[in-house]
Write an enzyme that holds these catalytic residues in place. Structure first.
Site, mmCIF file in Angstrom:
data_model
loop_
_atom_site.group_PDB
_atom_site.id
_atom_site.type_symbol
_atom_site.label_atom_id
_atom_site.label_comp_id
_atom_site.label_asym_id
_atom_site.label_seq_id
_atom_site.Cartn_x
_atom_site.Cartn_y
_atom_site.Cartn_z
ATOM 1 N N ARG A 37 10.525 -11.821 7.444
ATOM 2 C CA ARG A 37 9.344 -11.027 7.098
ATOM 3 C C ARG A 37 9.559 -9.529 7.321
ATOM 4 N NH1 ARG A 37 3.886 -9.775 9.760
ATOM 5 N NH2 ARG A 37 2.379 -9.772 8.036
ATOM 6 N N ILE A 63 0.462 -6.490 3.277
ATOM 7 C CA ILE A 63 1.069 -7.802 3.432
ATOM 8 C C ILE A 63 0.150 -8.584 4.363
ATOM 9 C CG2 ILE A 63 2.556 -7.012 5.327
ATOM 10 C CD1 ILE A 63 4.646 -9.043 4.421
ATOM 11 N N SER A 64 -0.211 -9.786 3.977
ATOM 12 C CA SER A 64 -1.217 -10.559 4.712
ATOM 13 C C SER A 64 -0.714 -10.992 6.085
ATOM 14 C CB SER A 64 -1.612 -11.803 3.918
ATOM 15 O OG SER A 64 -2.270 -11.460 2.724
ATOM 16 N N HIS A 65 -1.672 -11.331 6.968
ATOM 17 C CA HIS A 65 -1.337 -11.954 8.250
ATOM 18 C C HIS A 65 -0.491 -13.203 7.989
ATOM 19 C CE1 HIS A 65 -4.906 -9.639 9.361
ATOM 20 N NE2 HIS A 65 -4.622 -9.825 10.635
#
Length: 218
Positions: A37, A63-65
């Protein structure tokens, strides 16, 4: 593009955290454990990449959790070889997770800056979607339809019926619906005209936008 033992150890810690938060799909968890990530975000945030936080990326997007990625992916019930349409490539992290799960991923991004970034990362880490394009997510990819699964990674004020028509019978679409208050929602296509809708709690995504005429003419 470094992915060392420190990063891998942090991913293992992240996976343990996601389990504690209720993610049970081992295919999702193992994919998250394999995808670096930290390479999909700005290097300024690298130290925090494996915390359960969202981070800004280019073009005013985020960018999402990791929990959100894991939850939304779990709701897809992806099987190896499934043909998956992703609306909103972003930095490419969600697509990479789906590829690692064995999905045949078709992804579309309306922001050129993000599209170019994701393509560079995909090449460098050798995780490649089946097809990636710069375009209007509202339209989907009708020439490649139908899809087993569709995932929308931005909040939509209304149900995008054009996308529903690109779903196979028996297929699932996962989408955050709403404006200020969004609800994670799934649609299961049970026949040509009928869909079963289910809701899975509040969520928060950047809004889904159509490409403007100016963007189309570039």
């Amino acid at each position: 593009m470094i992915d060392d033992f420190k990063h891998k150890g942090k991913r293992e810690q992240l996976v343990r955290l996601l389990r504690e938060k209720g993610i049970e799909d081992e295919n999702v968890l193992q994919a998250i454990n394999r995808v670096p990530r930290h390479l999909f975000i700005d290097s300024a945030f690298e130290e925090f990449a494996y915390q359960d936080n969202a981070f800004p990326i280019a073009a005013g997007q985020t960018i999402s959790h990791p929990y959100t990625v894991a939850k939304q992916t779990s709701l897809l019930h992806v099987l190896k070889g499934d043909k998956v349409l992703e609306i909103g490539t972003g930095s490419g992290y969600q697509a990479a997770v789906l590829v690692e799960m064995g999905a045949e991923v078709y992804t579309i991004e309306r922001q050129k800056e993000l599209f170019d970034f994701s393509q560079r990362i995909f090449r460098k880490i050798q995780i490649r979607p089946k097809y990636a394009t710069y375009g209007d997510g509202y339209k989907g990819l009708p020439s490649f339809a139908p899809f087993d699964r569709i995932i929308v990674t931005a909040g939509s004020a209304t149900i995008p019926k054009t996308l529903l028509t690109q779903l196979k019978i028996g297929g699932i679409m996962v989408i955050p619906l709403g404006t200020t208050n969004q609800m994670m929602t799934t649609f299961l296509r049970v026949s040509e005209r009928d869909f079963e809708r289910m809701e899975f709690g509040d969520c928060q995504f950047v809004p889904m936008l159509e490409r403007t005429e100016k963007e189309v003419k570039r």
